[in-house]
Design a protein around this motif. Structure first.
Motif, PDB file in Angstrom:
ATOM      1  N   GLY A   9       0.802  -1.328  -0.004  1.00 21.18           N
ATOM      2  CA  GLY A   9      -0.130   0.054  -0.095  1.00 21.18           C
ATOM      3  C   GLY A   9       0.574   1.273   0.056  1.00 21.18           C
ATOM      4  O   GLY A   9       0.178   2.291   0.178  1.00 21.18           O
ATOM      5  N   LEU A  10       2.129   1.190  -0.245  1.00 22.27           N
ATOM      6  CA  LEU A  10       2.923   2.423  -0.099  1.00 22.27           C
ATOM      7  C   LEU A  10       2.860   3.069  -1.462  1.00 22.27           C
ATOM      8  O   LEU A  10       2.532   2.347  -2.399  1.00 22.27           O
ATOM      9  CB  LEU A  10       4.464   2.264   0.269  1.00 22.27           C
ATOM     10  CG  LEU A  10       4.582   1.454   1.512  1.00 22.27           C
ATOM     11  CD1 LEU A  10       6.171   1.292   1.690  1.00 22.27           C
ATOM     12  CD2 LEU A  10       4.236   2.716   2.750  1.00 22.27           C
ATOM     13  N   GLY A  11       3.041   4.510  -1.731  1.00 23.49           N
ATOM     14  CA  GLY A  11       3.027   4.990  -3.021  1.00 23.49           C
ATOM     15  C   GLY A  11       4.355   5.622  -3.281  1.00 23.49           C
ATOM     16  O   GLY A  11       5.133   5.869  -2.411  1.00 23.49           O
ATOM     17  N   ASP A  12       4.484   6.025  -4.672  1.00 25.72           N
ATOM     18  CA  ASP A  12       5.510   6.756  -4.999  1.00 25.72           C
ATOM     19  C   ASP A  12       5.927   8.036  -4.231  1.00 25.72           C
ATOM     20  O   ASP A  12       4.865   9.186  -3.924  1.00 25.72           O
ATOM     21  CB  ASP A  12       5.465   7.405  -6.311  1.00 25.72           C
ATOM     22  CG  ASP A  12       6.995   7.808  -7.253  1.00 25.72           C
ATOM     23  OD1 ASP A  12       8.027   7.585  -6.223  1.00 25.72           O
ATOM     24  OD2 ASP A  12       6.784   8.208  -8.260  1.00 25.72           O
ATOM     25  N   GLY A  13       6.940   8.080  -3.571  1.00 30.80           N
ATOM     26  CA  GLY A  13       7.400   9.502  -2.750  1.00 30.80           C
ATOM     27  C   GLY A  13       6.978   9.175  -1.376  1.00 30.80           C
ATOM     28  O   GLY A  13       7.397  10.162  -0.299  1.00 30.80           O
ATOM     29  N   ASP A  14       6.235   7.961  -0.707  1.00 26.47           N
ATOM     30  CA  ASP A  14       6.080   7.913   0.540  1.00 26.47           C
ATOM     31  C   ASP A  14       7.326   7.529   1.490  1.00 26.47           C
ATOM     32  O   ASP A  14       8.289   7.278   1.246  1.00 26.47           O
ATOM     33  CB  ASP A  14       5.043   6.674   0.692  1.00 26.47           C
ATOM     34  CG  ASP A  14       3.397   7.093   0.325  1.00 26.47           C
ATOM     35  OD1 ASP A  14       3.359   8.056   0.110  1.00 26.47           O
ATOM     36  OD2 ASP A  14       2.850   6.127   0.444  1.00 26.47           O
ATOM     37  N   ARG A  15       7.010   8.006   2.764  1.00 24.01           N
ATOM     38  CA  ARG A  15       8.137   7.847   3.945  1.00 24.01           C
ATOM     39  C   ARG A  15       8.044   6.473   4.203  1.00 24.01           C
ATOM     40  O   ARG A  15       6.972   5.714   4.465  1.00 24.01           O
ATOM     41  CB  ARG A  15       7.714   8.925   4.847  1.00 24.01           C
ATOM     42  CG  ARG A  15       8.953   8.782   6.098  1.00 24.01           C
ATOM     43  CD  ARG A  15       8.557   9.532   7.196  1.00 24.01           C
ATOM     44  NE  ARG A  15       9.860   9.790   7.953  1.00 24.01           N
ATOM     45  CZ  ARG A  15      10.286  10.903   8.674  1.00 24.01           C
ATOM     46  NH1 ARG A  15       9.310  11.786   8.745  1.00 24.01           N
ATOM     47  NH2 ARG A  15      11.394  10.702   9.792  1.00 24.01           N
ATOM     48  N   LEU A  16       9.135   5.784   4.276  1.00 24.36           N
ATOM     49  CA  LEU A  16       9.344   4.400   4.806  1.00 24.36           C
ATOM     50  C   LEU A  16       9.069   4.268   6.154  1.00 24.36           C
ATOM     51  O   LEU A  16       9.256   5.164   6.987  1.00 24.36           O
ATOM     52  CB  LEU A  16      10.610   3.923   4.411  1.00 24.36           C
ATOM     53  CG  LEU A  16      11.039   3.576   2.765  1.00 24.36           C
ATOM     54  CD1 LEU A  16      12.277   3.454   2.855  1.00 24.36           C
ATOM     55  CD2 LEU A  16      10.101   2.772   2.065  1.00 24.36           C
ATOM     56  N   PRO A  17       8.741   3.071   6.532  1.00 22.23           N
ATOM     57  CA  PRO A  17       8.223   2.771   7.926  1.00 22.23           C
ATOM     58  C   PRO A  17       9.726   3.088   9.112  1.00 22.23           C
ATOM     59  O   PRO A  17       9.508   3.514   9.977  1.00 22.23           O
ATOM     60  CB  PRO A  17       7.932   1.475   8.180  1.00 22.23           C
ATOM     61  CG  PRO A  17       7.425   1.123   6.875  1.00 22.23           C
ATOM     62  CD  PRO A  17       8.251   2.029   5.887  1.00 22.23           C
ATOM     63  N   GLU A  18      10.697   2.912   8.201  1.00 21.69           N
ATOM     64  CA  GLU A  18      12.115   2.960   9.164  1.00 21.69           C
ATOM     65  C   GLU A  18      12.975   3.315   7.931  1.00 21.69           C
ATOM     66  O   GLU A  18      12.903   2.578   6.795  1.00 21.69           O
ATOM     67  CB  GLU A  18      12.552   2.106  10.088  1.00 21.69           C
ATOM     68  CG  GLU A  18      12.698   0.669   9.489  1.00 21.69           C
ATOM     69  CD  GLU A  18      12.928  -0.083  10.504  1.00 21.69           C
ATOM     70  OE1 GLU A  18      12.807   0.205  11.762  1.00 21.69           O
ATOM     71  OE2 GLU A  18      13.393  -1.500  10.272  1.00 21.69           O
ATOM     72  N   PRO A  19      14.196   4.005   8.000  1.00 19.55           N
ATOM     73  CA  PRO A  19      15.152   4.073   7.085  1.00 19.55           C
ATOM     74  C   PRO A  19      15.785   2.763   6.698  1.00 19.55           C
ATOM     75  O   PRO A  19      15.969   2.024   7.685  1.00 19.55           O
ATOM     76  CB  PRO A  19      16.233   5.160   7.464  1.00 19.55           C
ATOM     77  CG  PRO A  19      15.488   5.946   8.533  1.00 19.55           C
ATOM     78  CD  PRO A  19      14.564   4.963   9.368  1.00 19.55           C
ATOM     79  N   LEU A  20      16.222   2.685   5.509  1.00 19.60           N
ATOM     80  CA  LEU A  20      16.813   1.404   5.088  1.00 19.60           C
ATOM     81  C   LEU A  20      18.153   1.573   4.643  1.00 19.60           C
ATOM     82  O   LEU A  20      18.428   2.474   3.981  1.00 19.60           O
ATOM     83  CB  LEU A  20      16.190   0.726   3.965  1.00 19.60           C
ATOM     84  CG  LEU A  20      14.412   0.406   4.256  1.00 19.60           C
ATOM     85  CD1 LEU A  20      14.040  -0.207   2.659  1.00 19.60           C
ATOM     86  CD2 LEU A  20      14.184  -0.583   5.149  1.00 19.60           C
TER      87      LEU A  20
END
Length: 309
Positions: free
Chosen positions: A151-162
């Motif tokens: 359900g993430l979209g282009d430009g969305d913030r990730l749950p935590e940095p990878l």
């Protein structure tokens, strides 16, 4: 790609943007024997080609921003001091007077640095879903093989940095994304964990700084080396427009299209124009004056907003 001749220094390498020099054979001063001079040119590249013309003032802007970030990460932002490769840019001469090591011809665009044993890992940190990560996520629900929520979209913030490292391929070859397990194979478990933890720490600190200036640090990449004592040391450039993706925070919140939300402070204008006007065959066409000017403005705006200069 012509590199200037500089008194006291011998040119040894040119990348797409930077030129590297070492003290010339006539230099007998032991204080600079292990030093190098890194010069940021005004060259601009896209799709593995160096383009014409360059971006006037780009080398000065990149160097100024790198130096500012090195200072912040050395403790200027209130965090712990992270060792970096910067060295003194003056030495005392026989007359006991300070003598600058940076030649006047490259003043403002050059850094005097310590020679390090560079590690073969490019340390990429992603805080937002975009670029090649977005393409992979659409296809498999992962970024660099790391599963992400649906359900993430282009430009969305990730749950935590990878932390998504890459292997630094030999000159002329493309870098290759690698897993953390492969990073361990390359540098050992202790060093791999140190690279990951330090990269994530720098990203977190830089993100907080960027947010205070109305900016989003979407992703970035770092390079590290080891000094003579084996200490992990931040090297090359850091958190510049060429190594990082910055967005305007207000535009990201209110933009109605990906282009509006994620207009970056870098050479994206150049890439977009080239993609629309070149079929990637033969020599790229010269960049129009307005593209050059608009790109320079974006580099300049980022520096001004972060440093308030």
């Amino acid at each position: 790609m012509t590199s200037p001749e500089l008194p006291g220094w011998r040119h040894v390498y040119s990348g797409k943007v930077r030129d590297l020099y070492v003290p010339d054979a006539a230099t007998s001063d032991e204080a600079v024997a292990d030093r190098m001079l890194v010069v940021a040119s005004d060259r601009v590249s896209a799709f593995d080609f160096v383009l014409e013309p360059g971006i006037p003032g780009k080398g000065v802007l990149l160097t100024t921003l790198s130096l500012w970030w090195f200072d912040q990460l050395a403790g200027g932002d209130g965090g712990r001091g992270i060792p970096n490769h910067l060295a003194a840019n003056v030495v005392l001469g026989d007359d006991d007077e300070p003598h600058p090591l940076v030649p006047e011809a490259v003043a403002g665009r050059a850094m005097v640095v310590r020679s390090l044993e560079m590690l073969p890992v490019e340390c990429v940190v992603r805080g937002y879903l975009t670029g090649s990560g977005w393409a992979e996520y659409q296809a498999s629900g992962t970024v660099c093989g790391i599963p992400l929520p649906a359900g993430l979209g282009d430009g969305d913030r990730l749950p935590e940095p990878l932390f998504t490292p890459a292997y630094k391929a030999p000159m002329g070859e493309h870098d290759e994304n690698i897993s953390f397990a492969q990073t361990i194979d390359l540098v050992g478990a202790e060093r791999a964990h140190e690279l990951r933890d330090t990269s994530l720490e720098i990203y977190t600190r830089a993100t907080a700084t960027a947010e205070r200036h109305g900016l989003i640090l979407a992703d970035t990449k770092f390079e590290f080396g080891l000094d003579d004592g084996g200490e992990l040391t931040l090297a090359d450039e850091v958190l510049t427009s060429d190594s990082s993706r910055y967005w305007d925070a207000a535009a990201w919140q209110t933009g109605t299209t990906p282009a509006a939300r994620m207009a970056s402070f870098d050479k994206q204008i150049v890439r977009d124009w080239l993609a629309a006007n070149w079929d990637k065959r033969g020599t790229p066409p010269p960049l129009p004056a307005d593209i050059v000017e608009r790109t320079a403005d974006r580099y300049r705006e980022l520096l001004q907003r972060l440093t308030e200069r």
